[in-house]
Design an enzyme around this catalytic site. Structure first.
Site, short mmCIF file in Angstrom:
data_model
loop_
_atom_site.label_atom_id
_atom_site.label_comp_id
_atom_site.label_asym_id
_atom_site.label_seq_id
_atom_site.Cartn_x
_atom_site.Cartn_y
_atom_site.Cartn_z
N SER A 1 -7.31 -7.49 -3.18
CA SER A 1 -6.46 -6.59 -2.51
C SER A 1 -7.68 -5.62 -1.65
CB SER A 1 -5.74 -5.55 -3.12
OG SER A 1 -5.36 -4.62 -2.37
N HIS B 1 -5.48 -10.21 0.08
CA HIS B 1 -4.17 -9.35 0.05
C HIS B 1 -4.32 -8.16 0.96
CE1 HIS B 1 -0.41 -8.15 -1.90
NE2 HIS B 1 -1.16 -6.99 -1.99
N ASP C 1 -2.54 -4.80 2.28
CA ASP C 1 -1.40 -4.09 1.93
C ASP C 1 -1.15 -3.27 3.29
OD1 ASP C 1 -0.93 -4.12 -1.01
OD2 ASP C 1 -3.14 -3.86 -1.13
N MET D 1 0.77 -0.38 4.68
CA MET D 1 1.80 0.83 4.04
C MET D 1 2.10 1.77 5.42
SD MET D 1 -0.15 1.92 0.81
CE MET D 1 -0.72 0.89 -0.35
N HIS E 1 1.30 -7.89 2.51
CA HIS E 1 2.27 -6.97 1.41
C HIS E 1 2.71 -5.75 2.34
CE1 HIS E 1 3.01 -4.70 -2.48
NE2 HIS E 1 3.90 -4.82 -1.78
N MET F 1 4.43 -2.73 2.72
CA MET F 1 5.21 -1.57 2.17
C MET F 1 5.65 -0.64 3.14
SD MET F 1 2.45 -1.20 -1.08
CE MET F 1 1.58 -2.47 -0.02
N MET G 1 5.91 -6.04 -8.92
CA MET G 1 4.85 -4.80 -8.64
C MET G 1 4.78 -4.34 -10.22
SD MET G 1 3.81 -4.22 -5.80
CE MET G 1 2.86 -2.98 -6.17
N ASP H 1 0.92 -7.24 -9.00
CA ASP H 1 0.26 -6.30 -8.32
C ASP H 1 0.30 -4.88 -8.85
OD1 ASP H 1 -0.90 -5.01 -6.22
OD2 ASP H 1 0.45 -5.55 -4.74
N GLY I 1 -7.18 -4.97 -6.96
CA GLY I 1 -8.01 -4.33 -5.77
C GLY I 1 -9.32 -3.40 -6.42
N SER I 2 -9.12 -2.38 -7.38
CA SER I 2 -10.26 -1.83 -7.99
C SER I 2 -10.81 -2.77 -9.10
CB SER I 2 -9.70 -0.42 -8.69
OG SER I 2 -8.51 -0.65 -9.29
C1 DX5 Z 1 -0.40 -1.16 -4.51
C2 DX5 Z 1 -0.89 -2.22 -3.56
C3 DX5 Z 1 -2.00 -2.70 -4.49
C4 DX5 Z 1 -3.25 -2.27 -4.68
C5 DX5 Z 1 -3.80 -2.66 -6.08
O1 DX5 Z 1 0.54 -0.32 -3.69
O2 DX5 Z 1 0.18 -3.08 -3.34
O3 DX5 Z 1 -2.42 -4.28 -3.82
O4 DX5 Z 1 -4.14 -2.17 -3.79
O5 DX5 Z 1 -5.04 -2.07 -6.52
P1 DX5 Z 1 -5.27 -2.23 -7.84
O6 DX5 Z 1 -5.61 -3.50 -8.59
O7 DX5 Z 1 -6.47 -1.12 -7.91
O8 DX5 Z 1 -4.27 -1.48 -8.89
ZN ZN Z 2 -0.14 -5.00 -2.72
#
Ligand code: DX5
Ligand code: ZN
Length: 222
Positions: A11, A36, A38, A40, A69, A71, A140, A178, A200-201
């Site tokens: 991500s 990926h 995101d 938002m 993705h 959101m 999720m 995710d 992500g992290s």
């Molecule tokens: C959260 C996002 C994820 C996010 C995941 O709302 O959809 O894709 O970046 O990050 P980690 O892996 O750090 O939880």
């Molecule tokens: Zn995501």
């Protein structure tokens, strides 16, 4: 899921935005399967991130699948711009799409893969009547909005139910997870039947080279 059946989708929300292209290329060189992205809108979720121009910029530097993705509220109003920008997978939230059948059909008609995301409280059964239109089901495993959150412990059971639903319908859809996915949680979701892991992290903030971290998430020691 065996390691060679598992895809990893870093991500970019956790990447260094000042070096986004380089970081995207680096995870792909290390074996990542998808990027990926995101998106938002500050309304469906409290955070505001990428829009279609970022997808377009990534599309210009790579042929790798761009896994978007969304959101956002009213995703129908946003489809065109993401599809035109080069999104390969467009995932909308079931909670935000009023006419899910129509939305998924539009995504497929544009030549992209259609995904449905489910918030933690949303039962997997909401996709039962559109399962034939789904290329990717995203369960999720945190409340969407931010990276770096803790994995919701009850998630593997939900992933198992999602896998069962897809199998019952002979669906070839990918089953993505995710949120809070890292070396400790990935074995649990893989065992439950997930085959695409968003992280992500655990990729960008790992303190371990991408070349080792990505195979580790798949279940393979580098
Ligand atoms: C959260 C996002 C994820 C996010 C995941 O709302 O959809 O894709 O970046 O990050 P980690 O892996 O750090 O939880
Ligand atoms: Zn995501």
């Amino acid at each position: 899921m065996a390691p060679d059946q598992v895809k990893v989708a870093p991500s970019l929300l956790s990447a260094d935005f000042a070096r986004l292209g380089d970081q995207a290329q680096a995870v792909l060189d290390a074996g990542a399967d998808y990027l990926h992205v995101d998106a938002m809108d500050g309304r469906f979720v409290p955070n505001l991130t990428f829009g279609a121009p970022v997808v377009e910029a990534l599309d210009a530097i790579t042929d790798a699948p761009l896994d978007c993705h969304l959101m956002v509220r009213e995703p129908d109003d946003r489809l065109e711009e993401f599809l035109d920008a080069g999104a390969d997978i467009v995932t909308v939230h079931a909670e935000a799409a009023t006419h899910l059948n129509r939305t998924l059909t539009r995504i497929r008609d544009a030549g992209a893969k259609a995904g449905v995301a489910l918030n933690p409280h949303t039962p997997v059964g909401v996709v039962r009547n559109v399962v034939d239109l789904v290329d990717l089901l995203l369960v999720m495993t945190v409340n969407p909005g931010f990276s770096g959150q803790d994995f919701i412990e009850t998630s593997p059971e939900k992933v198992r139910r999602a896998r069962q639903l897809l199998d019952e319908h002979d669906s070839g859809a990918e089953l993505q997870v995710d949120g809070g996915i890292g070396p400790d949680t990935s074995p649990r979701v893989r065992k439950a039947g997930a085959n695409v892991l968003v992280a992500g992290s655990a990729v960008f903030g790992a303190g371990e080279p991408f070349e080792q971290r990505i195979p580790r998430l798949r279940g393979r020691q580098a």
